[in-house]
Design an enzyme around this catalytic site. Structure first.
Site, PDB file in Angstrom:
ATOM      1  N   ARG A  19       0.866  -1.175   0.000  1.00  0.00           N
ATOM      2  CA  ARG A  19       0.000   0.000   0.000  1.00  0.00           C
ATOM      3  C   ARG A  19       0.905   1.228   0.000  1.00  0.00           C
ATOM      4  O   ARG A  19       1.775   1.355   0.874  1.00  0.00           O
ATOM      5  CB  ARG A  19      -0.872  -0.003   1.250  1.00  0.00           C
ATOM      6  CG  ARG A  19      -1.752   1.202   1.271  1.00  0.00           C
ATOM      7  CD  ARG A  19      -2.585   1.289   2.522  1.00  0.00           C
ATOM      8  NE  ARG A  19      -3.456   2.449   2.414  1.00  0.00           N
ATOM      9  CZ  ARG A  19      -3.973   3.072   3.432  1.00  0.00           C
ATOM     10  NH1 ARG A  19      -3.746   2.656   4.655  1.00  0.00           N
ATOM     11  NH2 ARG A  19      -4.749   4.114   3.243  1.00  0.00           N
ATOM     12  N   HIS A  62      -8.240   6.611   0.545  1.00  0.00           N
ATOM     13  CA  HIS A  62      -9.022   5.380   0.735  1.00  0.00           C
ATOM     14  C   HIS A  62      -9.334   4.770  -0.627  1.00  0.00           C
ATOM     15  O   HIS A  62     -10.325   4.067  -0.790  1.00  0.00           O
ATOM     16  CB  HIS A  62     -10.367   5.628   1.452  1.00  0.00           C
ATOM     17  CG  HIS A  62     -10.252   6.073   2.864  1.00  0.00           C
ATOM     18  ND1 HIS A  62     -11.143   6.956   3.424  1.00  0.00           N
ATOM     19  CD2 HIS A  62      -9.378   5.739   3.836  1.00  0.00           C
ATOM     20  CE1 HIS A  62     -10.803   7.164   4.687  1.00  0.00           C
ATOM     21  NE2 HIS A  62      -9.742   6.440   4.964  1.00  0.00           N
ATOM     22  N   GLU A 107      -9.075  -3.973   1.991  1.00  0.00           N
ATOM     23  CA  GLU A 107      -8.016  -3.331   1.212  1.00  0.00           C
ATOM     24  C   GLU A 107      -6.887  -4.303   0.892  1.00  0.00           C
ATOM     25  O   GLU A 107      -6.292  -4.248  -0.182  1.00  0.00           O
ATOM     26  CB  GLU A 107      -7.492  -2.109   1.958  1.00  0.00           C
ATOM     27  CG  GLU A 107      -8.522  -0.985   1.955  1.00  0.00           C
ATOM     28  CD  GLU A 107      -8.192   0.131   2.908  1.00  0.00           C
ATOM     29  OE1 GLU A 107      -7.554   1.092   2.477  1.00  0.00           O
ATOM     30  OE2 GLU A 107      -8.566   0.041   4.091  1.00  0.00           O
TER      31      GLU A 107
END
Ligand code: ADP
Length: 395
Positions: free
Chosen positions: A91, A180, A383
């Protein structure tokens, strides 16, 4: 194929090892207090007991090595050697205007992550350290960067631009990016699948400690509420969301504080925390409100009103809406908040089945009635899985 997903913060590292044959989590865990005294790794192999290693972690490289040791541990591990890991998905917060999709990490990609340090001062340096630590610990394995800004990079220019002199966009890439993004991409995509409609118009309300909302068509972003930084948009746990920038000048002048100090107040001491003086945690604020605390009641009122206002503007942006999906800590768990937000949406023909709504706690469900003109959905975000899927696409 097994994918290791890494999410590095400045002093933390979260990980999941996912078997992409069936998208199952083999193990997950967290390294905390990296570079600080008292660091520890908590490793949770699926179906086995939690395993905690309390040991010094001076930097993220040491943390990555400890994660690999835990994954390969004879008792608590889930793989025999690191060769079983095909790729690592990271990420990464910010890619500026350069990437609007996940990408294989190269020296050029690392340079972009580095160039964006001032756009993501807390996250980007940690994300880069995580990538380099994995390169060192697992030489030759592909690393993939999945950017939080990628989803928002696809919004049209008219939604991305601020009404400020164009030169600041040209000079500094000042525009709206949205955050996000991995969650919005995942939840809007899954909503389209639930509806069986590839080009569904979907509004996703990601209501967690950080909170944001997006409008998309067929999973492609049309607008999203966070901006240059995650400060814009909804009222959050500690972030203010939208404020008139003149508020900054006024308070700085009257309180004799710097713009940096004011930004810290807007990021860390505002939102539910600042409005109530009680807590940033939604459950605490709800409890205080139920006990008669008026500021807590007002904060919740403002919170849900802001969400409802954004939904209205996104219905306009989409020229209609097929589904409104709630996700993240508050969105997945607070049936009260979902119900209260939907009370504003009668004009859209929204009808919530309160029995279904109350039953949908942390699980995927349609909570609207069959007659509702818009489907109201609860869908847990994931995620890590989204990052793993993007990684698989690239390796
Ligand atoms: P983040 O990932 O942004 O830190 P989360 O998505 O975990 O945040 O959401 C945290 C928020 O969700 C907190 O405000 C917490 O109070 C709220 N929350 C978690 N569980 C519940 C619940 N059962 N009911 C209401 N709110 C909840």
């Amino acid at each position: 194929m097994k994918v290791l997903v890494i999410n590095c913060g400045s002093s933390s590292l979260k990980y999941q090892l996912i078997d992409m044959e069936n998208e199952s989590v083999l193990a997950k865990g967290l390294c905390e207090r990296i570079g600080i005294e008292g660091s520890a790794l908590t490793h949770k192999p699926t179906g086995k007991d939690k395993y905690v290693v309390e040991t010094a972690m001076p930097d993220h490289s040491v943390a990555v090595k400890l994660v690999l040791d835990a994954l390969m541990d004879s008792e608590h591990g889930v793989i025999e050697n690191a060769d079983e890991i095909t790729a690592i998905g990271h990420r990464v917060l910010h890619a500026g205007t350069v990437y609007s999709d996940a990408t294989l990490v190269t020296e050029d990609v690392k340079k972009v992550v580095r160039d964006c340090f001032d756009l993501g001062p807390l996250h980007n340096p940690a994300n880069l350290i995580g990538i380099e630590a994995c390169e060192e610990a697992m030489p030759g394995k592909p690393n993939v960067a999945v950017f939080d800004t990628a989803f928002g990079m696809n919004m049209p220019q008219k939604a991305a631009m601020y009404g400020i002199p164009y030169e600041y966009y040209e000079k500094y890439s000042i525009r709206r990016y949205g955050f996000h993004g991995t969650s919005h991409m995942f939840v809007s995509g899954e909503t389209c699948k639930m509806l069986g409609k590839d080009d569904a118009k979907v509004i996703v309300c990601h209501l967690g400690n950080g909170a944001s909302i997006s409008a998309s068509i067929g999973g492609k972003c049309v607008d999203t509420s966070m901006g240059l930084t995650p400060l814009e948009g909804l009222i959050m746990g500690t972030r203010s969301g939208d404020v008139d920038p003149a508020v900054v000048q006024f308070i700085c002048n009257h309180e004799n504080i710097s713009v940096d100090e004011m930004l810290t107040i807007l990021n860390k001491k505002s939102g539910l925390l600042g409005m109530t003086g009680i807590s940033s945690d939604f459950r605490d604020v709800r409890k205080a409100s139920e006990e008669g605390n008026e500021r807590a009641a007002l904060a919740l009122d403002a919170y849900r009103y802001r969400v409802a206002k954004y939904i209205g503007s996104y219905v306009a942006a989409l020229n209609g809406v097929d589904a409104i999906t709630f996700t993240a800590g508050v969105g997945e768990n607070s049936w009260e908040m979902r119900s209260e937000i939907c009370e504003y949406l009668g004009y859209l023909g929204v009808e919530v089945d309160e029995e279904k709504n109350k039953a949908a706690i942390g699980e995927q469900a349609v909570i609207s009635t069959p007659d509702s003109k818009v489907k109201i959905i609860v869908l847990p975000t994931n995620e890590e899985l989204a990052i793993a899927r993007e990684t698989v696409k690239l390796v």
